[in-house]
Design a protein around this motif. Structure first.
Motif, PDB file in Angstrom:
ATOM      1  N   GLY A 103       5.454   5.726  -1.906  1.00  0.00           N
ATOM      2  CA  GLY A 103       5.934   6.881  -1.160  1.00  0.00           C
ATOM      3  C   GLY A 103       7.442   6.920  -1.069  1.00  0.00           C
ATOM      4  N   ARG A 161       9.603   4.739   3.885  1.00  0.00           N
ATOM      5  CA  ARG A 161       8.335   4.686   4.609  1.00  0.00           C
ATOM      6  C   ARG A 161       7.725   3.291   4.614  1.00  0.00           C
ATOM      7  NH1 ARG A 161       3.278   8.479   3.010  1.00  0.00           N
ATOM      8  NH2 ARG A 161       3.329   7.096   1.184  1.00  0.00           N
ATOM      9  N   ALA A 162       7.685   2.631   3.466  1.00  0.00           N
ATOM     10  CA  ALA A 162       7.071   1.305   3.390  1.00  0.00           C
ATOM     11  C   ALA A 162       7.758   0.285   4.297  1.00  0.00           C
ATOM     12  CB  ALA A 162       7.045   0.813   1.944  1.00  0.00           C
ATOM     13  N   ARG A 165       0.830  -1.204   0.000  1.00  0.00           N
ATOM     14  CA  ARG A 165       0.000   0.000   0.000  1.00  0.00           C
ATOM     15  C   ARG A 165       0.874   1.268   0.000  1.00  0.00           C
ATOM     16  NH1 ARG A 165      -5.251   1.156   1.738  1.00  0.00           N
ATOM     17  NH2 ARG A 165      -5.662  -0.961   0.978  1.00  0.00           N
ATOM     18  N   LEU A 166       2.048   1.185   0.630  1.00  0.00           N
ATOM     19  CA  LEU A 166       2.895   2.373   0.790  1.00  0.00           C
ATOM     20  C   LEU A 166       4.077   2.411  -0.171  1.00  0.00           C
ATOM     21  CD1 LEU A 166       3.083   2.464   4.705  1.00  0.00           C
ATOM     22  CD2 LEU A 166       1.562   3.779   3.221  1.00  0.00           C
ATOM     23  N   ARG A 167       4.166   1.467  -1.093  1.00  0.00           N
ATOM     24  CA  ARG A 167       5.366   1.352  -1.915  1.00  0.00           C
ATOM     25  C   ARG A 167       5.620   2.576  -2.797  1.00  0.00           C
ATOM     26  NH1 ARG A 167       6.779  -2.787  -4.553  1.00  0.00           N
ATOM     27  NH2 ARG A 167       5.434  -4.377  -3.636  1.00  0.00           N
ATOM     28  N   VAL A 203       7.158   1.412   8.237  1.00  0.00           N
ATOM     29  CA  VAL A 203       5.783   1.289   8.723  1.00  0.00           C
ATOM     30  C   VAL A 203       5.315  -0.163   8.705  1.00  0.00           C
ATOM     31  CG1 VAL A 203       3.388   1.953   8.316  1.00  0.00           C
ATOM     32  CG2 VAL A 203       5.211   3.636   8.021  1.00  0.00           C
ATOM     33  N   SER A 204       5.604  -0.874   7.619  1.00  0.00           N
ATOM     34  CA  SER A 204       5.147  -2.265   7.526  1.00  0.00           C
ATOM     35  C   SER A 204       5.821  -3.141   8.574  1.00  0.00           C
ATOM     36  CB  SER A 204       5.418  -2.827   6.125  1.00  0.00           C
ATOM     37  OG  SER A 204       6.799  -2.858   5.834  1.00  0.00           O
TER      38      SER A 204
END
Length: 207
Positions: free
Chosen positions: A115, A119-120, A111-113, A123-124
């Protein structure tokens, strides 16, 4: 694709096996040596996800899950001072926590790849690691789940002690869980360095 993710599969298998061995050895009062190796599984998953995509990461996680099941089975056959090295609750907690946390890590990373590069993975790994810790220690040691294995006495884990020796009074297993989570938190940040290096190296080979 199989040959490309083989290093990831081997790395994940090595981490799972090493962690299952090192968890038998204490590091201080609240941790085992396995607490320092297991979080590297999130690094492997995130690298595979970044370079080869979500499907490849899931294959690597599935391979690690199978290795973990085998390690748990072997542990149940080995008797230590207080009985089998791996109880049913520990085996169940380990399996549920690993698969749930790793698949969640993959979903959050995906979902965050798009950004910022860091971040990915951060957060993951933090979300996955938090779920992993909560599920494992609750399933393995919480008094509310004794029905899972009535013959396994885990009353020692419920001993009321100050949190990490200095906070409010909580069951011992809560302190063990918090210490484990703090290690995951630190390693999620430190893992950014090898993540960046490994992803750069593998991405160069695939272009």
């Amino acid at each position: 694709m199989t040959s490309k993710i083989l290093p990831g599969v081997l790395a994940m298998a090595a981490i799972v096996v090493a962690s299952n061995i090192l968890v038998q050895f204490l590091f201080g009062r609240w941790l085992t040596w396995g607490a320092f190796t297991y979080p590297l599984a999130f690094l492997v998953t995130d690298v595979m996800n970044r370079v080869y995509g979500r499907a490849a990461a899931r294959r690597v996680v599935l391979a690690g899950f199978v290795v973990g099941l085998n390690c748990s089975f072997i542990g149940t056959q080995i008797s230590g001072e207080f009985g089998p090295l791996v109880t049913v609750r520990i085996a169940l907690g380990s399996a549920v926590a690993f698969l749930s946390a790793q698949l969640l890590d993959i979903a959050v990373f995906d979902r965050l790849r798009g950004g910022a590069w860091w971040r990915a993975p951060v957060v993951s790994s933090l979300i996955g690691g938090s779920v992993d810790t909560a599920l494992f220690f609750t399933i393995a040691f919480s008094a509310s789940l004794t029905f899972l294995e009535p013959g396994n006495d885990v009353s020692w884990a419920g001993e009321a002690l100050p949190l990490l020796g200095m906070g409010p009074v909580v069951p011992l297993w809560v302190s063990l869980a918090v210490a484990d989570w703090l290690v995951k938190l630190v390693l999620a940040i430190l893992a950014l360095v090898p993540f960046r290096i490994i992803v750069g190296s593998l991405s160069g080979r695939t272009t």
